[in-house]
Enzyme design. Structure first.
Site, PDB file in Angstrom:
ATOM      1  N   CYS A 175      -3.171  -4.816  -2.896  1.00  0.00           N
ATOM      2  CA  CYS A 175      -2.864  -4.051  -2.415  1.00  0.00           C
ATOM      3  C   CYS A 175      -3.864  -2.594  -3.247  1.00  0.00           C
ATOM      4  CB  CYS A 175      -1.878  -3.128  -1.330  1.00  0.00           C
ATOM      5  SG  CYS A 175      -1.623  -1.739  -1.031  1.00  0.00           S
ATOM      6  N   ASN A 190      -2.201 -12.938  -3.794  1.00  0.00           N
ATOM      7  CA  ASN A 190      -1.353 -13.850  -2.829  1.00  0.00           C
ATOM      8  C   ASN A 190      -1.652 -14.880  -3.233  1.00  0.00           C
ATOM      9  OD1 ASN A 190      -1.097 -12.162  -0.085  1.00  0.00           O
ATOM     10  ND2 ASN A 190      -3.868 -11.645  -0.327  1.00  0.00           N
TER      11      ASN A 190
END
Length: 311
Positions: free
Chosen positions: A245, A254
């Site tokens: 992010c 992720n």
């Protein structure tokens, strides 16, 4: 050869073409994005978040969002998902033909202001406006409100669990079909995941959505398993572990799709995804992002001797 006609036990939602690509400095060409999406579909992936509808000056990696959505929708039996931070983005995504819209609604006030320049309460009203637009233009399109920083925030620190559940409930009341929980900065631990998803599912029932976990501190798979134990059946992940992010410092990576698929398949939980083909899908990703680090234990180690994926 996998029998993809049988109904899998879990849905692995691939978010690499959006979450992964917007987190790296390089911009993958549109043609390379097409080849990557083709490889994901060939592996049996049934839901792909392919783009984010944000201004190109902010995220040049997503400048071709409409083109990528239109291409991806040519694949039958694949849900094409797009991230939309506001009403303007939703209008563009619907015009491009997206099957599902996902909205980032941060439980952390500090992260929400940094990410979308709106408070969490403002974002609930944005969900309401987008739901109205969807109902008017494309009622079949699903709307998901992903509660980001649900397990903690690098900017704010602790995020109250009551705030997370309240926000998810407000989003569903505002018109979202479902609301899931995102470990945006990789703070979650399995006990926390169990507790929050148990509360979410008690509160929202069938409207409780996906687990979006990051592997920042090595707990991504453990947290996915904790969510599975609480009844979650949709999991976001990214090929090669790409993602993060831009407004959450240190929020790298992720959960790796290849490792998540292996974990479930080794447990006898069917994903509908061919392990050999999902590992092979790393090739067009590597070609499209030369020099970018790709992660994953399963691709490096290979499959255990005698391991056979069940049909």
């Amino acid at each position: 050869m996998l029998n993809h006609s049988s109904q899998p036990d879990v849905l692995i939602s691939e978010v690499g073409p959006r979450d992964g690509l917007q987190s790296v400095k390089a911009t993958m060409s549109t043609a390379d994005k097409f080849k990557w999406i083709d490889a994901l579909v060939a592996a049996g992936v049934r839901e792909i978040e392919v783009a984010s509808f944000v201004p190109a000056r902010l995220l040049p990696q997503m400048a071709d969002a409409a083109e990528v959505v239109k291409y991806a929708t040519r694949h039958p039996n694949v849900t094409v998902m797009a991230l939309v931070p506001n009403l303007r983005g939703a209008q563009a995504a619907l015009a491009a033909g997206a099957h599902k819209l996902t909205m980032p609604v941060s439980a952390s006030r500090a992260h929400s202001l940094a990410n979308v320049r709106k408070t969490p309460e403002d974002m609930v009203e944005e969900v309401r406006a987008i739901a109205r637009l969807r109902d008017e233009l494309a009622p079949a399109v699903k709307l998901e409100a992903g509660i980001s920083t649900a397990f903690g925030c690098t900017l704010q620190g602790e995020v109250a669990e009551d705030d997370v559940i309240r926000l998810a409930t407000l989003c569903v009341q505002a018109g979202a079909n479902e609301s899931g929980l995102s470990d945006t900065v990789g703070y979650a631990n399995p006990a926390q995941v169990r507790r929050l998803f148990r509360r979410l599912r008690q509160e929202l029932g069938e409207h409780a959505g996906a687990a979006h976990m990051h592997n920042t501190r090595g707990l991504g798979l453990a947290n996915c398993l904790a969510a599975w134990d609480e009844g979650v059946r949709t999991f976001d992940s990214s090929l090669g572990g790409l993602g993060g992010c831009p407004y959450a410092p240190g929020a790298s990576g992720n959960v790796v799709t290849e490792d998540l698929v292996f974990m479930f398949e080794a447990m006898g939980v069917r994903t509908g995804i061919d392990l050999a083909k999902i590992v092979a899908a790393r090739e067009p990703l590597a070609v499209g992002l030369p020099g970018e680090a790709l992660y994953g234990m399963t691709p490096d180690a290979g499959l255990p001797k005698g391991f056979a994926q069940q049909p």
